[in-house]
Motif scaffolding. Structure first.
Motif, short mmCIF file in Angstrom:
data_model
loop_
_atom_site.label_atom_id
_atom_site.label_comp_id
_atom_site.label_asym_id
_atom_site.label_seq_id
_atom_site.Cartn_x
_atom_site.Cartn_y
_atom_site.Cartn_z
N PRO A 81 0.74 -1.42 0.03
CA PRO A 81 0.13 -0.11 -0.14
C PRO A 81 0.89 1.26 -0.12
O PRO A 81 0.47 2.35 -0.71
CB PRO A 81 -0.69 -0.01 1.42
CG PRO A 81 -0.90 -1.49 1.48
CD PRO A 81 0.43 -2.16 1.15
N ALA A 82 2.13 1.47 0.62
CA ALA A 82 2.91 2.49 0.77
C ALA A 82 3.40 2.68 -0.55
O ALA A 82 3.43 3.88 -0.91
CB ALA A 82 3.75 2.23 1.59
N VAL A 83 3.85 1.54 -1.41
CA VAL A 83 4.49 2.12 -2.61
C VAL A 83 3.57 2.32 -3.61
O VAL A 83 3.70 3.44 -4.29
CB VAL A 83 4.88 0.34 -3.36
CG1 VAL A 83 5.43 0.69 -4.40
CG2 VAL A 83 5.82 -0.24 -2.28
N VAL A 84 2.16 1.92 -3.73
CA VAL A 84 1.31 2.41 -4.53
C VAL A 84 0.69 3.92 -4.03
O VAL A 84 0.89 4.59 -5.22
CB VAL A 84 -0.09 1.50 -4.55
CG1 VAL A 84 -1.14 1.98 -5.43
CG2 VAL A 84 0.31 -0.09 -4.86
N LEU A 85 0.50 3.98 -2.85
CA LEU A 85 -0.28 5.30 -2.58
C LEU A 85 1.21 6.43 -2.67
O LEU A 85 0.76 7.52 -2.97
CB LEU A 85 -0.79 5.36 -1.38
CG LEU A 85 -2.00 4.52 -1.44
CD1 LEU A 85 -2.51 4.57 0.27
CD2 LEU A 85 -2.97 4.93 -2.29
N GLY A 86 2.22 6.04 -2.32
CA GLY A 86 3.38 6.86 -2.34
C GLY A 86 3.68 7.44 -3.48
O GLY A 86 4.08 8.48 -3.93
N LEU A 143 -1.55 6.44 6.54
CA LEU A 143 -1.94 7.65 7.01
C LEU A 143 -0.83 8.38 7.59
O LEU A 143 -0.81 9.78 7.36
CB LEU A 143 -2.73 7.27 8.37
CG LEU A 143 -4.28 6.59 8.11
CD1 LEU A 143 -4.81 6.29 9.26
CD2 LEU A 143 -5.13 7.53 7.13
N ALA A 144 0.37 7.63 7.68
CA ALA A 144 1.69 8.67 8.00
C ALA A 144 2.20 9.30 6.93
O ALA A 144 3.50 10.14 7.13
CB ALA A 144 2.79 7.64 8.75
N MET A 145 1.46 9.16 5.75
CA MET A 145 2.09 10.10 4.68
C MET A 145 1.47 11.82 4.87
O MET A 145 2.23 12.57 4.46
CB MET A 145 1.72 9.62 3.16
CG MET A 145 2.10 8.15 2.68
SD MET A 145 1.36 7.66 1.27
CE MET A 145 2.24 6.02 1.20
N ILE A 146 0.80 11.74 5.81
CA ILE A 146 0.52 13.03 6.26
C ILE A 146 1.29 13.59 7.62
O ILE A 146 1.12 12.73 8.51
CB ILE A 146 -1.11 13.23 6.92
CG1 ILE A 146 -2.14 12.87 5.29
CG2 ILE A 146 -1.12 14.69 7.22
CD1 ILE A 146 -3.24 12.67 6.26
N PRO A 147 2.14 14.46 7.23
CA PRO A 147 3.28 14.86 8.43
C PRO A 147 2.71 14.93 9.57
O PRO A 147 1.57 15.89 9.85
CB PRO A 147 4.00 15.85 7.74
CG PRO A 147 3.74 16.04 6.43
CD PRO A 147 2.39 15.26 6.26
N GLY A 148 3.21 14.35 10.78
CA GLY A 148 2.54 14.75 12.03
C GLY A 148 1.69 13.48 12.47
O GLY A 148 1.31 13.14 13.65
N VAL A 149 1.24 12.58 11.48
CA VAL A 149 0.39 11.46 11.73
C VAL A 149 1.21 10.45 12.73
O VAL A 149 1.00 9.85 13.67
CB VAL A 149 -0.20 10.85 10.83
CG1 VAL A 149 -1.07 9.44 11.03
CG2 VAL A 149 -1.40 11.57 10.19
N SER A 150 2.39 9.96 12.33
CA SER A 150 3.32 9.13 12.82
C SER A 150 3.06 7.57 12.16
O SER A 150 1.97 7.17 12.27
CB SER A 150 3.01 8.91 14.24
OG SER A 150 3.72 7.73 14.90
#
Length: 260
Positions: A81-86, A143-150
Motif C-alpha cells: 500500500p505504501a508503494v502504490v499510494l506513495g 496515513l503517516a504520509m500526512i506529516p505529524g500522523v506518525s
C-alpha cells in the motif's frame, strides 16, 4: 547544516522514529527552528539517516529476520500500500512535508486518538499475523504520509484494530518500517541525484555521523518503548502530542506564523 545540527537531528530521529509521536513532524519542526529546512541536503539527510534506525531493528530482532520466507512475504503485503499510494500522491506528500502547521494539527488530532485507543481496542492477546492482517496494517501505515500522523502510531493502531496485542502490533510496525524506510530512502536519493545535486565530503561525513547516532539512540528507544507500552499503553504519548500540537498552534497564531 553543521555537525551539531546533524547530531541533534539524528538524536531526534532515533528517539522518535519508533515512538507514536511522528519523527517526520519533529524533524520538520527542528530543522525549521535551525533555519535549514528548505535546504535540499537537509531534506535528504532527514530521510537517509533512517538507515541507521532501520539497522537498529535488524540488530535487536536479528533472529526474526531469518526465521522464514513467510515473514518477508507478510512484510511485502504490508509494504505494497505504501508503494502504490506513495507513487500516486508523491507531489502532494512533498507539499505537505513543507507545512509545520499540518504537523501541528496532525499531532493534536493524533494525540486525542492515542488517548482513546486503549479504550477502543483494549490489549488483545493475539500475536499471529495473516497476509490479510499485514495488508490492512499497511493501509493504516499510509496515513503517516500526512506529516505529524506518525508511521509508528498508524501501523500499531492498525495492528490493534486487527486484535493484535500492543506488543505484537508494535513489533510488526518496527519490522514494516524496514522496507518502508528503505524504499523512501532509495526514492529520495534517486530524486536528489536525478536533480543534478551532488554530495561533498563534508555532507557525506554528516550522513555517516547521523546514521551512527540514529542507530545508537534507536536501540535504546525501541527497548524502552516496548517495555513501557506493554505495561502502560499509549496515553502518555497522546498527552505529549496534544501539548506539542497546541504549543505549535499558539506559536503560529499568536507569536509568529509557522513556515519553512
Amino acid at each position: 547544516m553543521d555537525t551539531l545540527q546533524a547530531i541533534i537531528l539524528a538524536i531526534i530521529e532515533g528517539l522518535t522514529e519508533y515512538l507514536p509521536v511522528s519523527s517526520t513532524g519533529h524533524m520538520i519542526i527542528t530543522s525549521s527552528f535551525f533555519g535549514i529546512a528548505d535546504d535540499e541536503f537537509t531534506k535528504l539527510f532527514t530521510i537517509v539517516i533512517q538507515l541507521g534506525t532501520i539497522l537498529s531493528v535488524v540488530v535487536l530482532y536479528f533472529k526474526r529476520f531469518f526465521q522464514s520466507v513467510d515473514f518477508y512475504l507478510k512484510l511485502l503485503a504490508g509494504f505494497i500500500p505504501a508503494v502504490v499510494l506513495g507513487l500516486l500522491f508523491s507531489d502532494l506528500i512533498d507539499t505537505l512535508l513543507e507545512s509545520p502547521l499540518v504537523v501541528a494539527i496532525s499531532l493534536l488530532i493524533g494525540g486525542i486518538v492515542l488517548i482513546k485507543v486503549d479504550d477502543w481496542f483494549g490489549d488483545e492477546q493475539g500475536t499471529e499475523i495473516s497476509y490479510k492482517t499485514a495488508f490492512k496494517i499497511g493501509l493504516f501505515q499510509c496515513l503517516a504520509m500526512i506529516p505529524g500522523v506518525s508511521r509508528s502510531a498508524a501501523s500499531i493502531i492498525g495492528g490493534m484494530s486487527q486484535k493484535l496485542s500492543r506488543t505484537a502490533a508494535a513489533e510488526f510496525s518496527f519490522f514494516l518500517a524496514v522496507p518502508t524506510m528503505l524504499g523512501a530512502t532509495a526514492k529520495k536519493g534517486f530524486d536528489y541525484f536525478n536533480d543534478g545535486l551532488t554530495l561533498n565530503s563534508e555532507q557525506i561525513e554528516l550522513l555517516i555521523i547521523g546514521n551512527i547516532v540514529g542507530f545508537i539512540v534507536a536501540l535504546f528507544a525501541i527497548k524502552t518503548f516496548i517495555g513501557y507500552l506493554s505495561k502502560h499503553g499509549f496515553k502518555i504519548f497522546g498527552y505529549y502530542r496534544i501539548f506539542v500540537g497546541i504549543l505549535l498552534l499558539v506559536i503560529h497564531y499568536f507569536i509568529s506564523p509557522l513556515s519553512i
